[in-house]
Motif scaffolding. Structure first.
Motif, PDB file in Angstrom:
ATOM      1  N   ASN A  97       0.872  -1.173   0.000  1.00  0.00           N
ATOM      2  CA  ASN A  97       0.000   0.000   0.000  1.00  0.00           C
ATOM      3  C   ASN A  97       0.907   1.219   0.000  1.00  0.00           C
ATOM      4  O   ASN A  97       1.511   1.548   1.029  1.00  0.00           O
ATOM      5  N   ASP A 124      -4.854   1.875   0.171  1.00  0.00           N
ATOM      6  CA  ASP A 124      -4.872   3.018   1.086  1.00  0.00           C
ATOM      7  C   ASP A 124      -5.650   4.148   0.420  1.00  0.00           C
ATOM      8  O   ASP A 124      -5.179   4.745  -0.551  1.00  0.00           O
ATOM      9  N   PRO A 125      -6.842   4.490   0.916  1.00  0.00           N
ATOM     10  CA  PRO A 125      -7.671   5.482   0.226  1.00  0.00           C
ATOM     11  C   PRO A 125      -7.062   6.874   0.186  1.00  0.00           C
ATOM     12  O   PRO A 125      -7.267   7.613  -0.784  1.00  0.00           O
ATOM     13  N   GLU A 126      -6.287   7.231   1.213  1.00  0.00           N
ATOM     14  CA  GLU A 126      -5.696   8.572   1.226  1.00  0.00           C
ATOM     15  C   GLU A 126      -4.574   8.693   0.202  1.00  0.00           C
ATOM     16  O   GLU A 126      -4.359   9.771  -0.356  1.00  0.00           O
ATOM     17  N   MET A 127      -3.865   7.622  -0.049  1.00  0.00           N
ATOM     18  CA  MET A 127      -2.825   7.663  -1.078  1.00  0.00           C
ATOM     19  C   MET A 127      -3.452   7.773  -2.469  1.00  0.00           C
ATOM     20  O   MET A 127      -2.985   8.555  -3.310  1.00  0.00           O
ATOM     21  N   HIS A 128      -4.494   7.014  -2.706  1.00  0.00           N
ATOM     22  CA  HIS A 128      -5.188   7.131  -3.991  1.00  0.00           C
ATOM     23  C   HIS A 128      -5.780   8.535  -4.154  1.00  0.00           C
ATOM     24  O   HIS A 128      -5.719   9.118  -5.242  1.00  0.00           O
ATOM     25  N   ALA A 129      -6.319   9.079  -3.075  1.00  0.00           N
ATOM     26  CA  ALA A 129      -6.891  10.426  -3.139  1.00  0.00           C
ATOM     27  C   ALA A 129      -5.815  11.468  -3.415  1.00  0.00           C
ATOM     28  O   ALA A 129      -6.038  12.437  -4.160  1.00  0.00           O
ATOM     29  N   CYS A 130      -4.627  11.275  -2.835  1.00  0.00           N
ATOM     30  CA  CYS A 130      -3.535  12.229  -3.040  1.00  0.00           C
ATOM     31  C   CYS A 130      -3.081  12.239  -4.494  1.00  0.00           C
ATOM     32  O   CYS A 130      -2.908  13.307  -5.097  1.00  0.00           O
ATOM     33  N   TRP A 168      -5.113  19.948   0.854  1.00  0.00           N
ATOM     34  CA  TRP A 168      -3.728  19.529   0.654  1.00  0.00           C
ATOM     35  C   TRP A 168      -2.806  20.722   0.810  1.00  0.00           C
ATOM     36  O   TRP A 168      -3.243  21.872   0.769  1.00  0.00           O
ATOM     37  N   HIS A 213       0.310  15.341   1.837  1.00  0.00           N
ATOM     38  CA  HIS A 213      -0.765  15.079   2.779  1.00  0.00           C
ATOM     39  C   HIS A 213      -0.597  16.022   3.973  1.00  0.00           C
ATOM     40  O   HIS A 213       0.530  16.305   4.392  1.00  0.00           O
ATOM     41  N   THR A 215      -0.993  15.622   7.130  1.00  0.00           N
ATOM     42  CA  THR A 215      -0.445  15.041   8.363  1.00  0.00           C
ATOM     43  C   THR A 215       0.446  13.826   8.140  1.00  0.00           C
ATOM     44  O   THR A 215       1.292  13.521   8.974  1.00  0.00           O
ATOM     45  N   ARG A 216       0.308  13.119   7.033  1.00  0.00           N
ATOM     46  CA  ARG A 216       1.070  11.897   6.794  1.00  0.00           C
ATOM     47  C   ARG A 216       2.264  12.171   5.870  1.00  0.00           C
ATOM     48  O   ARG A 216       2.218  13.113   5.057  1.00  0.00           O
TER      49      ARG A 216
END
Length: 227
Positions: A97, A124-130, A168, A213, A215-216
């Protein structure tokens, strides 16, 4: 109404060489995108950045894109927060991921193509969203450029605001640059798009978007020609 701005060659930042052609510039970009997508399709979890670069160079050579005006860049994971100039990054392996981006600068049709995009693997949905957000932000900013007579500096000010509205953070160390026919020494003297006091002309400037991101520790990248 969309504005069309031919190069203002009276200004040094817009100079072009004798071989420059807006049609060839756009076609070079379109062909370069094929290279990015073929490399992205070959990247697999477990592969190290160095392995992905070597594979990418082979793919580009097979596509007739062996000549480059800037080296192929592949970034995995936390390295997606790094900029192009950060050459001494750790040789990370892509996780199951994870997120990565590809940036290529082949010489095609005698012109300096330059394209790049981010991709995610796994679930990982946040990675795809990024990765998707970098593309979306690029399109929003490009639409602003097409509709409004803004300076390069003002355009990146808008990009900051658009990124914040999307949730972002925009990396302003990455703020675009010139391209033209190859070789084109005056490209370096043109400076960054985000520092341009004049209006960017069509077919000459690469709009670069690098976000992170909030925070990440990862980000995404997307670049293409303002055509």
């Amino acid at each position: 109404m969309t504005q069309t701005r031919a190069p203002d060659t009276a200004n040094p930042e817009n100079t072009v060489g004798p071989a420059w052609s807006p049609q060839a510039m756009r076609e070079a970009q379109a062909r370069a995108w094929e290279g990015v997508h073929q490399i992205a399709a070959a990247v697999r979890p477990g592969m190290r950045e160095s392995e992905a670069r070597a594979l990418g160079e082979t793919i580009l050579a097979d596509l007739g894109m062996g000549q480059a005006w800037h080296p192929l860049m592949v970034r995995f994971g936390e390295n997606t927060l790094r900029i192009f100039a950060d050459r001494n990054a750790p040789d990370l392996a892509l996780a199951e991921n994870d997120i990565f981006f590809i940036d290529i600068g082949p010489v095609l049709l005698g012109h300096e193509a330059d394209v790049g995009a981010g991709f995610a693997v796994g679930d990982d949905p946040e990675m795809h969203a990024c990765a998707a957000a970098a593309r979306t932000l690029w399109r929003r900013v490009a639409a602003i450029w097409a509709q409004e007579a803004l300076t390069g500096t003002a355009l990146y000010d808008r990009a900051v605001a658009e990124a914040q509205a999307m949730g972002w953070r925009l990396n302003l160390d990455v703020r675009g640059h010139r391209v033209a026919d190859y070789p084109h020494p005056s490209r370096q003297a043109a400076g960054k798009l985000g520092d341009l006091a004049g209006q960017p002309s069509a077919g000459l400037w690469i709009l670069e978007i690098q976000i992170r991101h909030p925070t990440r520790p990862f980000g995404a990248f997307y670049e293409d020609l303002l055509a």
